[in-house]
Write a protein that holds these residues in place. Structure first.
Motif, PDB file in Angstrom:
ATOM      1  N   ALA A 163      48.872  39.750  32.746  1.00 33.56           N
ATOM      2  CA  ALA A 163      48.604  38.711  31.751  1.00 33.56           C
ATOM      3  C   ALA A 163      49.606  37.571  31.879  1.00 33.56           C
ATOM      4  O   ALA A 163      49.244  36.391  31.769  1.00 33.56           O
ATOM      5  CB  ALA A 163      48.650  39.305  30.345  1.00 33.56           C
ATOM      6  N   ALA A 164      50.867  37.911  32.124  1.00 32.42           N
ATOM      7  CA  ALA A 164      51.880  36.870  32.303  1.00 32.42           C
ATOM      8  C   ALA A 164      51.575  36.021  33.531  1.00 32.42           C
ATOM      9  O   ALA A 164      51.765  34.798  33.527  1.00 32.42           O
ATOM     10  CB  ALA A 164      53.263  37.504  32.415  1.00 32.42           C
ATOM     11  N   GLY A 165      51.101  36.655  34.589  1.00 34.09           N
ATOM     12  CA  GLY A 165      50.798  35.916  35.807  1.00 34.09           C
ATOM     13  C   GLY A 165      49.552  35.061  35.692  1.00 34.09           C
ATOM     14  O   GLY A 165      49.485  33.966  36.260  1.00 34.09           O
ATOM     15  N   LEU A 166      48.558  35.537  34.950  1.00 38.59           N
ATOM     16  CA  LEU A 166      47.301  34.807  34.831  1.00 38.59           C
ATOM     17  C   LEU A 166      47.331  33.763  33.721  1.00 38.59           C
ATOM     18  O   LEU A 166      46.509  32.842  33.713  1.00 38.59           O
ATOM     19  CB  LEU A 166      46.142  35.778  34.563  1.00 38.59           C
ATOM     20  CG  LEU A 166      45.842  36.833  35.628  1.00 38.59           C
ATOM     21  CD1 LEU A 166      44.680  37.716  35.186  1.00 38.59           C
ATOM     22  CD2 LEU A 166      45.525  36.177  36.966  1.00 38.59           C
ATOM     23  N   GLY A 167      48.244  33.940  32.779  1.00 41.64           N
ATOM     24  CA  GLY A 167      48.298  33.003  31.665  1.00 41.64           C
ATOM     25  C   GLY A 167      47.202  33.219  30.648  1.00 41.64           C
ATOM     26  O   GLY A 167      46.816  32.288  29.926  1.00 41.64           O
ATOM     27  N   CYS A 168      46.696  34.442  30.562  1.00 42.95           N
ATOM     28  CA  CYS A 168      45.656  34.769  29.584  1.00 42.95           C
ATOM     29  C   CYS A 168      45.769  36.257  29.256  1.00 42.95           C
ATOM     30  O   CYS A 168      46.338  37.030  30.039  1.00 42.95           O
ATOM     31  CB  CYS A 168      44.272  34.435  30.117  1.00 42.95           C
ATOM     32  SG  CYS A 168      43.775  35.404  31.565  1.00 42.95           S
ATOM     33  N   PRO A 169      45.243  36.698  28.121  1.00 42.11           N
ATOM     34  CA  PRO A 169      45.339  38.122  27.763  1.00 42.11           C
ATOM     35  C   PRO A 169      44.607  39.013  28.761  1.00 42.11           C
ATOM     36  O   PRO A 169      43.548  38.655  29.275  1.00 42.11           O
ATOM     37  CB  PRO A 169      44.671  38.183  26.386  1.00 42.11           C
ATOM     38  CG  PRO A 169      44.687  36.792  25.866  1.00 42.11           C
ATOM     39  CD  PRO A 169      44.598  35.902  27.060  1.00 42.11           C
ATOM     40  N   VAL A 170      45.169  40.185  29.017  1.00 40.15           N
ATOM     41  CA  VAL A 170      44.559  41.197  29.871  1.00 40.15           C
ATOM     42  C   VAL A 170      44.544  42.507  29.091  1.00 40.15           C
ATOM     43  O   VAL A 170      45.598  42.960  28.618  1.00 40.15           O
ATOM     44  CB  VAL A 170      45.304  41.371  31.200  1.00 40.15           C
ATOM     45  CG1 VAL A 170      44.668  42.493  32.026  1.00 40.15           C
ATOM     46  CG2 VAL A 170      45.305  40.065  31.993  1.00 40.15           C
TER      47      VAL A 170
END
Length: 654
Positions: A156-163
């Motif tokens: 999530a930190a890498g994608l910039g969105c919730p996972v």
């Protein structure tokens, strides 16, 4: 909390959009569990399969996220927003090409934890849009068994969105996903991911996306201790695939699996069908007769319509249910286990010989259940000519409606080998698809190219009882809904035609079948079928009825002979039923004593000619009226030619 809604007869569930409600789109690559997740959050039962093209139309449902009820739309599976087929183009049109006010309020992207890099290319493209995104990470249990795992927080930190890690098959993680979607809808803002690639340089954009995926996955990937020690051992799926994907063993395994399905279907369903037959032929019919007598209704026209028409028609339909349910359950088990995706790979070589991509096998497989959704599934093909060719071949796949006729005739004429006869009809169906496709390829589309099948193979898994039950029920309900209306309507029409005198001085409703209007029409068709060995008007009449729907063939026979429908009996009991005795006499008379070849000719004709009017409607929608008419003419010519050849050659040696 999901809502219960009605579903269509040929697909999964869908509901109308709610005015004023936010829309959440579910997207993902094929075979990542997207539609299973959609079913889990909405309570619907859309068709689920381990191959691309399972979702060829959007499905809608309602989902409570927090205090808000949202509309959920299940979009066709796609690997990217660069469409290669009409169903993928639909996904792009909704997310990219639609006006901003008509786009979804948020997007849930289903991503596979076993191969996250493949799923995240689609995520990279969607993150470039001004849309809130939540990633649902599926198949975490499979990844864990393989010694690898994905850290959802790090990703999530890498994608910039919730996972959110979810398991749609067991419905775990669904509440956490709902909370993440609720947060995304409340904020309604998520900054698109930055990119340095020039807007007009697609190659640079692709490189940028792959670099972004690699940077996001690096910290998120974890390997179990000891998993990297020594050479990698083949997984169980890889070891099984060495056999089922082998160029020689693979087709044999496929044929063996199909033979087992049809053998079990004909054997296991027998006692269940016996019970339903006893119920309808005894207590239900007696109760109907008693009710009519109590009401003072004794006119032959009314009592015949109610008892021999409606009660018999509905009873016949319900006695099909165990047969269909067992077959649907077995096919659902093959799908949920991951095997059917391998069957597509095995068939890829044959498909390319026809000038079709391996993906064309997928609609053809669907056609063995029902031709109508199979025609719709041709949308997974990118080339228009390939879609037309596949749509013309789908009617030659033996749908489940034909199965009841196969079982009846196999039990009547070949009782010791009923299961094998049914299996042989499906083998003939496959050969017919290949031969017809090859002929069309060499005549109408000589320049049409082909492409190899590219598809992710899912890991083998133990089928989920819940998903099996849901999938079987959806298909069974679809069959009952479709066949119910058709059979009851056909029974009434046939009864009416058989109640109207065409010759002789008979009162309305008291007409011998051979003097009725129904017989007059059938007698006009019968001479055309004489060279095939079944030129009797009673046989011709059932084929005319079967043009409307194959489900009504046996009921029409029973009405014509004024006998009880034996569809509910097992193969041996059908072989000794009164209708079976009449059929043996009819085929023996019309064939000049060559009963066996005439029955095989009839079975081949039944397989090859137009399946039903619903299939014609689907073909007209997908490939147009001109090609639909061409297909009907082709099917009738092939059916008649093959039936005549089977009988004329068969009577020389049998």
């Amino acid at each position: 909390m999901p809502e219960t809604v009605q579903s269509s007869c040929h697909g999964g569930g869908s509901v109308a959009p709610t005015a004023g409600a936010a829309t959440v789109a579910f997207i993902g690559c094929p075979n990542v569990g997207k539609t299973t997740l959609f079913n889990a959050v909405t309570g619907l039962r859309r068709s689920v399969g381990n191959w691309p093209g399972t979702t060829v139309e959007t499905g809608r449902g309602r989902w409570h996220v927090g205090d808000e009820r949202v509309d959920v739309i299940d979009l066709p599976g796609t690997y990217s927003l660069d469409p290669q087929s009409p169903d993928e183009a639909l996904t792009r049109s909704i997310l990219v090409d639609a006006p901003a006010a008509e786009r979804p309020a948020a997007v849930v992207i289903a991503a596979d934890a076993v191969d996250p890099a493949c799923s995240l290319y689609l995520c990279a493209q969607v993150r470039e849009l001004d849309l809130p995104v939540v990633v649902a990470l599926t198949m975490n249990d499979v990844a864990a068994r393989r010694g690898a795992a994905v850290d959802a927080e790090a990703l999530a930190a890498g994608l910039g969105c919730p996972v959110v890690a979810v398991d749609p098959r067991r419905e775990t993680g669904v509440e956490e996903l709902a909370a993440a979607v609720a947060d995304a809808l409340r904020s309604r803002t998520m900054a698109p991911r930055p990119t340095d690639a020039p807007a007009d340089d697609e190659l640079a954009a692709m490189d940028d996306r792959f670099a972004w995926i690699e940077a996001a996955l690096g910290p998120a990937l974890a390997t179990s201790p000891g998993a990297a020690d020594g050479p990698a051992r083949p997984s169980a799926s890889e070891r099984i695939d060495r056999i089922v994907l082998h160029p020689i063993a693979g087709p044999l395994v496929f044929l063996a699996a199909m033979w087992a399905v049809f053998q079990l279907t004909t054997i296991v369903a027998a006692p269940l069908q016996d019970g339903l037959d006893a119920l309808f032929s005894g207590p239900v019919t007696d109760a109907g007769a008693a009710l009519l007598a109590a009401l003072g209704i004794d006119h032959p026209l009314v009592t015949g319509l109610v008892l021999n028409g409606l009660v018999a028609g509905v009873g016949m339909l319900l006695t099909f249910a165990p047969l269909m349910a067992i077959m649907f359950a077995l096919l659902a088990a093959l799908e949920d286990s991951g095997y059917m995706a391998r069957a597509a790979v095995v068939a890829d070589r044959a498909m390319r010989a026809l000038g079709l991509p391996g993906r064309a096998f997928l609609p053809l497989i669907v056609g063995f259940g029902c031709n109508v959704p199979a025609i719709s599934a041709t949308r997974v093909l990118s080339d228009t000519r390939q879609r037309i060719l596949t749509a013309l071949l789908v009617p030659f796949t033996s749908c489940s409606a034909r199965l009841t006729v196969y079982v009846m005739l196999a039990g009547t004429f070949f009782p010791e080998h009923a299961g094998t006869v049914v299996f042989a009809m499906y083998v003939i169906s496959i050969l017919l698809v290949i031969a017809t496709g090859f002929a069309l390829r060499r005549t109408l589309w000589r320049t049409m190219g082909s492409a190899p099948l590219v598809m992710d193979l899912p890991a083998y898994q133990v089928p989920s009882p819940r998903i099996l039950a849901a999938g079987t029920w959806v298909r069974l309900r679809g069959f009952l809904q479709t066949a119910g209306g058709v059979i009851v309507a056909t029974v009434i029409v046939v009864f009416a035609l058989q109640s109207i005198p065409a010759t002789g001085d008979h009162a309305l409703g008291e007409v011998p079948p051979e003097d009725s209007l129904y017989a007059a029409g059938a007698q006009a068709v019968a001479p055309v079928l004489a060279p095939a060995g079944f030129g009797d008007w009673r046989t011709a009449g059932t084929l005319v009825t079967g043009f409307v729907a194959k489900e009504a063939v046996i009921s029409s026979w029973a009405q014509t002979y004024a006998l009880e429908d034996p569809s509910s009996l097992d193969a041996r009991e059908q072989g000794s039923s009164p209708l079976a005795v009449q059929l043996r006499a009819t085929f023996a008379d019309s064939s000049g004593g060559h009963t066996g070849p005439a029955v095989w000719a009839f079975l081949v004709f039944l397989l090859a000619y137009t399946p039903c009017v619903a299939t014609l409607a689907a073909q007209r929608r997908e490939i147009g009226l001109r090609w639909t008419v061409f297909g009907v003419a082709m099917q009738l010519c092939i059916a008649w030619t093959l039936a005549v050849a089977v009988f004329q050659i068969g009577r020389l040696i049998w």
